[in-house]
Scaffold this motif. Structure first.
Motif, short mmCIF file in Angstrom:
data_model
loop_
_atom_site.label_atom_id
_atom_site.label_comp_id
_atom_site.label_asym_id
_atom_site.label_seq_id
_atom_site.Cartn_x
_atom_site.Cartn_y
_atom_site.Cartn_z
N SER A 225 57.40 82.94 53.10
CA SER A 225 58.35 83.24 52.00
C SER A 225 59.43 82.16 51.86
N ALA A 226 60.26 81.90 51.01
CA ALA A 226 61.15 81.01 50.96
C ALA A 226 62.22 81.31 52.20
N GLU A 227 62.41 82.34 52.50
CA GLU A 227 63.37 82.63 53.56
C GLU A 227 62.87 82.59 54.90
N THR A 228 61.71 82.42 55.14
CA THR A 228 61.07 82.49 56.59
C THR A 228 60.37 80.94 56.66
N LEU A 229 60.42 80.61 58.11
CA LEU A 229 59.83 79.26 58.55
C LEU A 229 59.70 79.55 60.11
N LEU A 230 58.28 79.53 60.44
CA LEU A 230 57.95 79.61 62.07
C LEU A 230 57.14 78.29 62.33
N ALA A 231 57.31 77.72 63.40
CA ALA A 231 56.53 76.53 63.80
C ALA A 231 55.88 77.11 65.19
N GLU B 256 66.95 79.51 62.98
CA GLU B 256 68.19 80.41 62.35
C GLU B 256 68.82 79.54 61.58
N SER B 257 69.24 79.95 60.44
CA SER B 257 70.28 79.48 59.52
C SER B 257 70.58 80.50 58.72
N ASN B 258 71.85 80.10 57.76
CA ASN B 258 72.13 80.79 56.57
C ASN B 258 71.72 80.49 55.31
N TYR B 259 70.80 79.73 55.45
CA TYR B 259 70.34 78.96 54.05
C TYR B 259 69.56 79.79 53.14
N GLU B 260 69.11 81.04 53.44
CA GLU B 260 68.20 81.95 52.66
C GLU B 260 67.12 81.23 51.73
N GLU B 261 67.47 80.81 50.41
CA GLU B 261 66.21 80.16 49.70
C GLU B 261 65.88 78.71 50.11
N LEU B 262 66.79 78.41 51.08
CA LEU B 262 66.25 76.99 51.36
C LEU B 262 65.67 76.76 52.99
N GLU C 287 55.02 89.65 55.32
CA GLU C 287 56.32 89.17 54.81
C GLU C 287 55.94 88.55 53.52
N TYR C 288 54.88 88.05 53.49
CA TYR C 288 54.40 87.58 52.09
C TYR C 288 54.40 88.44 51.01
N LYS C 289 53.61 89.71 51.37
CA LYS C 289 53.64 90.71 50.19
C LYS C 289 55.07 91.22 49.89
N LYS C 290 56.00 91.61 50.74
CA LYS C 290 57.32 92.13 50.52
C LYS C 290 58.41 91.09 49.92
N ALA C 291 57.94 89.70 50.14
CA ALA C 291 59.05 88.79 49.72
C ALA C 291 59.19 88.58 48.45
N LYS C 292 60.42 88.22 47.94
CA LYS C 292 60.89 88.40 46.48
C LYS C 292 60.24 86.57 46.17
N SER C 293 60.51 85.86 46.99
CA SER C 293 60.35 84.35 46.81
C SER C 293 59.03 83.94 47.55
#
Length: 263
Positions: free
Chosen positions: A210-216, A176-182, A235-241
């Protein structure tokens, strides 16, 4: 006065957007050329063409593009002028191979994902850098990647990691972060594997649709990981990045592709 009223909507919007990006709209140098101020530094910004187009379309996308161009122009003139000043703005951005321009500073990460040198002013939006900066700075490529990695690890340590269980038995780590594209790019940080392995074990799985999503996820069998498939694909289909529907295995021997969810 009539002229001011016609122009006011554009300039009020521009001023508000600049303020959101910690910039200030200063005096008018000449018609439609304004001083933009960032702390003790300032530079001139020509908005003639953007104003004409905005008056016709009232497009928020146009204003977004204008602010982006302004940030790039400001960074090129001041923040990125010399490597010493540029270092704190450098980040490593994960991108799909098909989205990477040959002019970027990049290297392979895993499968079709590349690690791209970018700069940011707020750790939300990141802009890939042209390889011409390597020549401008007179700095080797590996040094630039080393600096970017250090900065990414600093961001990673500031992120909030939440460990939970799915279906009552599968342990996961959410970032959880506010890094968005990172956000997804944090997995490229050199500290990532060691830190997450303390939570999930020496072998664990990662999805980054997506660039905004990360899960381990802890290392589980294929039939168990399948429960994540619909969410990853959606998530992949709807993602902009978009990034990937792959499942990556992080282990003591490195990173590999463990599987792929079909769209």
């Amino acid at each position: 006065m009539e002229l001011f009223k016609k122009r006011s909507k554009f300039y009020k919007e521009l001023k508000a957007r600049l303020k959101e990006n910690r910039l200030q709209l200063g005096r008018e140098i000449e018609p439609d050329v304004y001083e933009v101020i960032n702390g003790a530094m300032s530079f001139n910004f020509d908005v003639k063409a953007a104003k004409r187009e905005y008056d016709q379309t009232k497009s928020t996308v146009l204003m977004d593009k204008l602010i982006k161009n302004l940030e790039l122009d400001f960074a090129a003139k001041y923040k990125l002028a010399v490597f010493h000043n540029a270092q704190r703005f450098l980040r490593a951005l994960v991108m799909r191979e098909e989205d990477v321009n040959e002019s970027y500073i990049y290297t392979d990460f895993i499968d079709n994902l590349k690690q791209v040198i970018a700069f940011t002013t707020d750790d939300k939006k990141a802009y890939p850098l042209n390889a011409a900066y390597l020549k401008k700075w007179g700095v080797p490529k590996d040094v630039v990647f080393s600096v970017a990695d250090k900065n990414m690890c600093d961001l990673f340590r500031k992120s909030e990691l939440r460990v939970s269980q799915i279906a009552g038995e599968i342990k996961v780590v959410e970032f959880e972060s506010n890094y968005e594209e990172l956000a997804a790019s944090l997995m490229m940080c050199s500290d990532f594997k060691n830190f997450v392995s303390q939570k999930l074990g020496s072998r664990f799985l990662v999805v980054a649709p997506s660039a905004e999503t990360l899960l381990a996820v802890e290392d589980v069998t294929n039939d168990v990981i399948e429960i994540f498939g619909p969410l990853v694909v959606e998530e992949y289909k709807k993602a902009k990045s978009k990034l990937s529907t792959n499942v990556y295995l992080f282990s003591q021997t490195g990173i590999s592709v463990a599987g792929r969810f079909q769209c």
